[in-house]
Design an enzyme around this catalytic site. Sequence first.
Site, PDB file in Angstrom:
ATOM      1  N   LYS A  98      -0.531  12.533   2.609  1.00 32.87           N
ATOM      2  CA  LYS A  98      -1.330  12.930   3.754  1.00 32.87           C
ATOM      3  C   LYS A  98      -0.417  13.642   4.738  1.00 32.87           C
ATOM      4  CE  LYS A  98      -1.339   8.212   5.707  1.00 32.87           C
ATOM      5  NZ  LYS A  98      -0.870   7.257   4.696  1.00 32.87           N
ATOM      6  N   SER A 157       6.346   3.897   8.601  1.00 30.22           N
ATOM      7  CA  SER A 157       5.207   4.628   9.131  1.00 30.22           C
ATOM      8  C   SER A 157       4.833   4.243  10.552  1.00 30.22           C
ATOM      9  CB  SER A 157       4.027   4.454   8.178  1.00 30.22           C
ATOM     10  OG  SER A 157       2.992   5.312   8.539  1.00 30.22           O
ATOM     11  N   HIS A 158       3.614   3.726  10.734  1.00 28.65           N
ATOM     12  CA  HIS A 158       3.115   3.454  12.090  1.00 28.65           C
ATOM     13  C   HIS A 158       3.621   2.119  12.635  1.00 28.65           C
ATOM     14  CE1 HIS A 158       0.585   1.566   9.138  1.00 28.65           C
ATOM     15  NE2 HIS A 158       0.211   0.701  10.064  1.00 28.65           N
ATOM     16  N   THR A 177       0.838  -1.205   0.000  1.00 27.26           N
ATOM     17  CA  THR A 177       0.000   0.000   0.000  1.00 27.26           C
ATOM     18  C   THR A 177       0.873   1.255   0.000  1.00 27.26           C
ATOM     19  OG1 THR A 177      -1.548  -1.244   1.402  1.00 27.26           O
ATOM     20  CG2 THR A 177      -1.966   1.098   1.133  1.00 27.26           C
ATOM     21  N   ARG A 182      -8.764  -6.348   7.829  1.00 26.68           N
ATOM     22  CA  ARG A 182      -9.450  -5.139   8.268  1.00 26.68           C
ATOM     23  C   ARG A 182     -10.929  -5.251   7.912  1.00 26.68           C
ATOM     24  NH1 ARG A 182      -5.063  -2.395   9.700  1.00 26.68           N
ATOM     25  NH2 ARG A 182      -3.381  -1.924   8.231  1.00 26.68           N
ATOM     26  N   GLU A 205      -9.834   6.694   6.294  1.00 28.12           N
ATOM     27  CA  GLU A 205     -10.308   6.346   7.635  1.00 28.12           C
ATOM     28  C   GLU A 205      -9.153   6.020   8.579  1.00 28.12           C
ATOM     29  OE1 GLU A 205      -9.593   3.133   8.600  1.00 28.12           O
ATOM     30  OE2 GLU A 205      -8.743   2.831   6.580  1.00 28.12           O
ATOM     31  N   SER A 206      -7.976   5.735   8.018  1.00 22.55           N
ATOM     32  CA  SER A 206      -6.822   5.335   8.809  1.00 22.55           C
ATOM     33  C   SER A 206      -6.065   6.541   9.365  1.00 22.55           C
ATOM     34  CB  SER A 206      -5.896   4.494   7.937  1.00 22.55           C
ATOM     35  OG  SER A 206      -5.581   5.200   6.745  1.00 22.55           O
ATOM     36  N   ASP A 261       1.880   9.982  13.523  1.00 22.15           N
ATOM     37  CA  ASP A 261       2.484   8.649  13.480  1.00 22.15           C
ATOM     38  C   ASP A 261       3.988   8.700  13.182  1.00 22.15           C
ATOM     39  OD1 ASP A 261       2.309   9.395  10.816  1.00 22.15           O
ATOM     40  OD2 ASP A 261       1.978   7.351  10.115  1.00 22.15           O
ATOM     41  N   LYS A 270      10.109   3.887   0.304  1.00 22.27           N
ATOM     42  CA  LYS A 270       9.052   4.268  -0.627  1.00 22.27           C
ATOM     43  C   LYS A 270       9.629   5.255  -1.630  1.00 22.27           C
ATOM     44  CE  LYS A 270       5.831   7.055   0.844  1.00 22.27           C
ATOM     45  NZ  LYS A 270       4.579   7.697   1.297  1.00 22.27           N
TER      46      LYS A 270
HETATM   47  C1  VG1 Z   1      -2.805   1.361   5.782  1.00 29.17           C
HETATM   48  C2  VG1 Z   1      -4.069   2.190   5.769  1.00 29.17           C
HETATM   49  C3  VG1 Z   1      -4.112   3.056   4.531  1.00 29.17           C
HETATM   50  C4  VG1 Z   1      -2.848   3.917   4.455  1.00 29.17           C
HETATM   51  C5  VG1 Z   1      -1.630   3.032   4.529  1.00 29.17           C
HETATM   52  C6  VG1 Z   1      -0.344   3.822   4.591  1.00 29.17           C
HETATM   53  O1  VG1 Z   1      -2.786   0.490   4.671  1.00 29.17           O
HETATM   54  O2  VG1 Z   1      -5.206   1.356   5.834  1.00 29.17           O
HETATM   55  O3  VG1 Z   1      -5.272   3.845   4.567  1.00 29.17           O
HETATM   56  O4  VG1 Z   1      -2.820   4.660   3.275  1.00 29.17           O
HETATM   57  O5  VG1 Z   1      -1.671   2.221   5.704  1.00 29.17           O
HETATM   58  O6  VG1 Z   1      -0.342   4.699   5.652  1.00 29.17           O
HETATM   59  P1  VG1 Z   1      -3.178  -1.057   4.775  1.00 29.17           P
HETATM   60  O7  VG1 Z   1      -2.928  -1.634   3.429  1.00 29.17           O
HETATM   61  O8  VG1 Z   1      -2.342  -1.647   5.880  1.00 29.17           O
HETATM   62  O9  VG1 Z   1      -4.623  -1.080   5.166  1.00 29.17           O
HETATM   63  V1  VG1 Z   1       1.074   5.015   6.490  1.00 29.17           V
HETATM   64  O10 VG1 Z   1       0.796   6.296   7.566  1.00 29.17           O
HETATM   65  O11 VG1 Z   1       1.390   3.514   7.111  1.00 29.17           O
HETATM   66  O12 VG1 Z   1       2.165   5.405   5.288  1.00 29.17           O
HETATM   67 CO    CO Z   2       2.414   7.181   8.124  1.00 28.07          CO
END
Ligand code: VG1
Ligand code: CO
Length: 544
Positions: free
Chosen positions: A377, A114-115, A19, A497, A365-366, A278, A127
């Site tokens: 974002k 990320s998180h 993603t 999810r 929504e995340s 995050d 990325k």
């Molecule tokens: C998750 C979220 C998605 C977001 C992605 C990257 O992806 O659901 O909405 O864009 O993380 O966000 P997934 O495939 O795990 O549902 V971040 O802040 O991790 O770059």
């Molecule tokens: Co992030």
Amino acid sequence: MTQIVTVQTQPYDGQAPGTSGLRKKVKVFQQANYAENFIQSVFDSVTREPGSTLVIGGDGRFHNRTVIQQAIRMAAANGYGRVLVGRGGILSTPAASHVIRKYKASGGLVLSASHNPGGPDEDFGIKYNIANGGPAPEGVTRAIHARTLEIDRWFTVEARDVDLDRIGDVEVGAMTVSVIDPVADYADLMEELFDFAAIRKAVAGGFTMRFDAMSAVTGPYAVEILENRLGFAKGTVVNGTPLEDFGGHHPDPNLIHARELHDLMMGEDAPDIGAASDGDGDRNLIIGRGRFITPSDSLAMLAANIEIAPAYKGRLAGIARSMPTSAAADRVAEALGVPCFETPTGWKFFGNLLDAGKVTICGEESAGTGSDHVREKDGLWAVLLWLNILAVRQIPVDRLAREHWARFGRNYYARHDYEGIDKDGADALMAGLEDSLGSLAGRSVGALRVKLADSFSYTDPVDGSVSENQGIRVLFEDGSRIVFRLSGTGTQGATLRVYLERYEPAGGRLDEDTGAMLAEQIAAADAIAGITRHTGRSAPDVIT
Ligand code: VG1
Ligand code: CO
């Protein structure tokens, strides 16, 4: 002439970006040639002029500096003319997006998971962002992945490590490396977008906040913007020093991992607003005194009020949200007479809409919200927009939310995550759902009746590209909805999810408990997908 060194290598399986880039355990990235293969595959695949500029930065997690040094040498060997890198190897994801745009770079490497947690036994990620500052679209990530499967060499130069802690220019081979202040450009951009004077006035008048940077990348940004430029008291920003392991926590701004902030905001001593971001600074959590705002609601509320902020006056062109995000934003779009777009999960799908000027604000929504100011974002941006709106309207978060629901109705919404489940079980669950798509319509599940069930497919309205299998949607006759999809950012097993949503119109039951309001949908999700049967779990790990 700088000597270019060619290193022989062999392909690794599993380097397909998910993603949001390639995410794996640090131990995986530490294998010989692993990061180099991926970076070389990027350089071999993307469009750029000789001598172009590359931006490099990350969220400061463990292994960040190692990969940055290697990426710099490889960029020099691959014909880049200049690398811009944040001091300390730091650039939040939105700041990297801004720097790419501002300095007209051909792209950037954002090093982050990320998180996801960080540290020697945790996660790392890479990325690639394109020249518009946004995540590479699927056509590009597919090309990068294809290249990783056939790569047999990568290029580097012999050069000493760059001192990442000293601002200024140094030469690496024939290329210039500029170590830049990671905060200044971004903070200046925020000051252009928002009414800092109005926020400063509110702060001087007693408006208070707490910002939890979760020991991740936003600390230095939040201190500079909130404390230094807006005048919030010292100590408003907590956990403000980026740590390589985020202090052992998940830098995920949700009600589980930002529990302390939540508890503070529900208590007697709550400030006016609480916020968090995050690992890489692109997500945001907003909690008013006694009132949690879901990210889906936040998108809708920000969209409804965005023209209060100076840079957005008179120019809300449209709104975009990812498919699993609640339809709260759609109601705002309808009321304001602007289009609303529904995209697959992941920020890369907003890029074309933003570039084409079709939308001004987007959200997921995340906990992701952003606008056309960058192509990612942006956590602090969302917090500042909230502050700007509250300062001008002089209204508490809770009242703003109630007034919003009284006008637009309320989309009760929750996401249930089943983390680290067995991959085969997760695949079987999704396959079972796909098989049942034809027979679901018309079926009764408890008190609900299925109106339509499908696998979400998206045709990009700008370039016509098609993205299929982006989640299973089950829509009920009463307007409620369940969405199922597997995460594309995890590094262990699979994560399921389940997104649950139910709309209550204006004048209806607008102040109820979300879990109670969604009880029927929760039961239906298990009945339809066999969650317990396939995952062995009787309850989700995380509810957001
Ligand atoms: C998750 C979220 C998605 C977001 C992605 C990257 O992806 O659901 O909405 O864009 O993380 O966000 P997934 O495939 O795990 O549902 V971040 O802040 O991790 O770059
Ligand atoms: Co992030």
